[in-house]
Design an enzyme around this catalytic site. Structure first.
Site, short mmCIF file in Angstrom:
data_model
loop_
_atom_site.label_atom_id
_atom_site.label_comp_id
_atom_site.label_asym_id
_atom_site.label_seq_id
_atom_site.Cartn_x
_atom_site.Cartn_y
_atom_site.Cartn_z
N ARG A 1 0.45 9.19 -17.34
CA ARG A 1 1.07 7.98 -16.77
C ARG A 1 1.69 7.10 -17.85
O ARG A 1 2.72 6.47 -17.64
CB ARG A 1 0.02 7.16 -16.01
CG ARG A 1 -0.44 7.80 -14.72
CD ARG A 1 -1.40 6.86 -13.99
NE ARG A 1 -2.10 7.54 -12.93
CZ ARG A 1 -1.61 7.76 -11.71
NH1 ARG A 1 -0.41 7.33 -11.41
NH2 ARG A 1 -2.32 8.38 -10.80
N GLY B 1 14.78 3.80 0.68
CA GLY B 1 15.55 2.74 0.02
C GLY B 1 16.03 1.62 0.92
O GLY B 1 16.97 0.91 0.58
N SER B 2 15.36 1.41 2.06
CA SER B 2 15.82 0.32 2.93
C SER B 2 15.58 -1.04 2.26
O SER B 2 16.37 -1.97 2.45
CB SER B 2 15.16 0.38 4.30
OG SER B 2 13.79 0.10 4.22
N HIS C 1 4.44 -4.51 -0.37
CA HIS C 1 3.39 -3.65 0.18
C HIS C 1 3.30 -3.90 1.69
O HIS C 1 3.31 -5.06 2.12
CB HIS C 1 2.06 -3.98 -0.51
CG HIS C 1 0.94 -3.11 -0.04
ND1 HIS C 1 0.80 -1.79 -0.45
CD2 HIS C 1 -0.08 -3.34 0.82
CE1 HIS C 1 -0.25 -1.26 0.13
NE2 HIS C 1 -0.80 -2.18 0.91
N MET D 1 5.70 4.50 -5.38
CA MET D 1 4.37 4.95 -4.98
C MET D 1 3.52 5.41 -6.17
O MET D 1 2.56 6.15 -6.00
CB MET D 1 4.49 6.08 -3.94
CG MET D 1 5.37 5.74 -2.75
SD MET D 1 4.99 4.18 -1.92
CE MET D 1 3.56 4.68 -1.00
N ARG D 2 3.86 4.95 -7.37
CA ARG D 2 3.11 5.31 -8.57
C ARG D 2 2.28 4.12 -9.05
O ARG D 2 2.76 2.98 -9.02
CB ARG D 2 4.05 5.71 -9.71
CG ARG D 2 5.08 6.76 -9.37
CD ARG D 2 4.50 8.12 -9.12
NE ARG D 2 3.65 8.59 -10.21
CZ ARG D 2 2.80 9.62 -10.10
NH1 ARG D 2 2.66 10.26 -8.96
NH2 ARG D 2 2.07 9.99 -11.13
N VAL E 1 -4.58 -2.21 -8.56
CA VAL E 1 -3.56 -1.87 -7.55
C VAL E 1 -3.52 -2.91 -6.43
O VAL E 1 -4.57 -3.30 -5.88
CB VAL E 1 -3.85 -0.47 -6.96
CG1 VAL E 1 -2.94 -0.17 -5.78
CG2 VAL E 1 -3.69 0.59 -8.04
N ASP E 2 -2.31 -3.40 -6.11
CA ASP E 2 -2.07 -4.30 -4.98
C ASP E 2 -2.93 -5.57 -5.04
O ASP E 2 -3.40 -6.06 -4.00
CB ASP E 2 -2.29 -3.57 -3.65
CG ASP E 2 -1.32 -2.42 -3.46
OD1 ASP E 2 -0.19 -2.51 -3.97
OD2 ASP E 2 -1.68 -1.44 -2.80
N GLU F 1 9.95 -6.94 5.90
CA GLU F 1 10.08 -6.67 4.45
C GLU F 1 11.48 -7.00 3.97
O GLU F 1 11.67 -7.60 2.90
CB GLU F 1 9.78 -5.19 4.16
CG GLU F 1 8.34 -4.81 4.33
CD GLU F 1 8.03 -3.38 3.87
OE1 GLU F 1 6.86 -3.11 3.59
OE2 GLU F 1 8.95 -2.54 3.82
C1 GAR Z 1 7.99 0.06 2.26
O1 GAR Z 1 7.47 -0.11 3.55
C2 GAR Z 1 7.03 -0.51 1.23
O2 GAR Z 1 6.29 -1.59 1.71
C3 GAR Z 1 6.15 0.69 0.96
O3 GAR Z 1 7.04 1.78 0.95
C4 GAR Z 1 8.07 1.54 1.89
C5 GAR Z 1 9.40 1.89 1.27
O4 GAR Z 1 10.41 1.86 2.22
N1 GAR Z 1 5.47 0.54 -0.28
C6 GAR Z 1 4.21 0.91 -0.47
O5 GAR Z 1 3.53 1.41 0.39
C7 GAR Z 1 3.68 0.62 -1.86
N2 GAR Z 1 2.27 0.72 -1.88
P1 GAR Z 1 11.95 1.92 1.80
O6 GAR Z 1 12.12 3.15 0.90
O7 GAR Z 1 12.67 2.08 3.10
O8 GAR Z 1 12.29 0.64 1.10
#
Ligand code: GAR
Length: 218
Positions: A90, A37-38, A134, A115-116, A169-170, A199
């Protein structure tokens, strides 16, 4: 020649000196996250610092042990656990997500470490109103393990992308990217940590951009 290990070294595009401040009605956000959750925290802090005119209506998380739930609780933000393992498919899971977001009167959805794969059920309910972050410079390194993919490919620059979510996706419209150099001794952990610094800068800015762009109106 010395290499510069400065963790702030990056290129952000489009450049924004500060978060753009839209002073109308605050946008009502729903955030979906699975992990630490950062990025959730970065958005919440940008709102608290009045750099982003929005409010987080609800956090939805799908992993019962996700640390992001504690981060929401610490800020007094409602957190709803929707565990995908309890749904038959889904579409059924996404229907429940949509119902929850609508019950919280959400305008804009942010996937911040979700991640879904999302289905047309979700996308149709929030057309052009779902953003994703991403950890690569899309269209390179889509899908899982994007940081490891970049290291394995031997590229010298990677980064992060905020984009609109579409069925593939993406692959949706790119709103903002930050470039991050790969250093000779990088591991997936050290590189991901530097990507996350960026990010946390671009996600609030991209939300501001999305709320101002003609893409979306409240
Ligand atoms: C982040 O780095 C985000 O880019 C990635 O998950 C991490 C979550 O970090 N997302 C993916 O890979 C989506 N395909 P966080 O929980 O610290 O925010």
């Amino acid at each position: 020649m010395t290499l510069c290990p400065d963790s702030t070294l990056s290129l952000v595009s489009p450049s924004m000196n500060t978060h753009q401040f839209y002073d109308g009605k605050p946008w009502k956000l729903g955030i979906l996250a699975s992990g630490s959750g950062s990025n959730f925290e970065a958005v919440a802090q940008a709102i608290a610092d009045k750099q982003l005119n929005a409010q987080i209506q609800v956090l939805i998380y799908n992993n019962p042990t996700a640390k992001v739930a504690t981060k929401a609780a610490n800020r007094g933000i409602d957190a709803v656990l929707l565990n995908h393992r309890e749904y038959n498919n889904r579409q059924a899971f996404d229907r429940k997500i949509v119902q929850t977001l609508q019950a919280y009167d959400v305008d804009l959805v942010v996937l911040a470490g979700w991640m879904r794969v999302v289905t047309s059920v979700f996308i149709a309910a929030f057309p052009n109103r779902i953003l994703n972050i991403h950890p690569s410079l899309l269209p390179s390194f889509k899908g899982l393990h994007a940081v490891e993919q970049a290291l394995q490919a031997g590229v010298k620059i990677t980064g992060c992308t905020v984009h609109l979510v579409c069925l593939e996706v993406d692959s949706g419209l790119i709103l903002m990217q930050a470039a991050v150099p790969i250093l000779p001794d990088d591991t997936a952990e050290t590189l991901h940590a530097r990507i996350q610094v960026q990010e946390h800068r671009i996600l609030p800015q991209a939300i501001a951009l999305a709320t101002q762009a003609s893409l979306t109106t409240v």
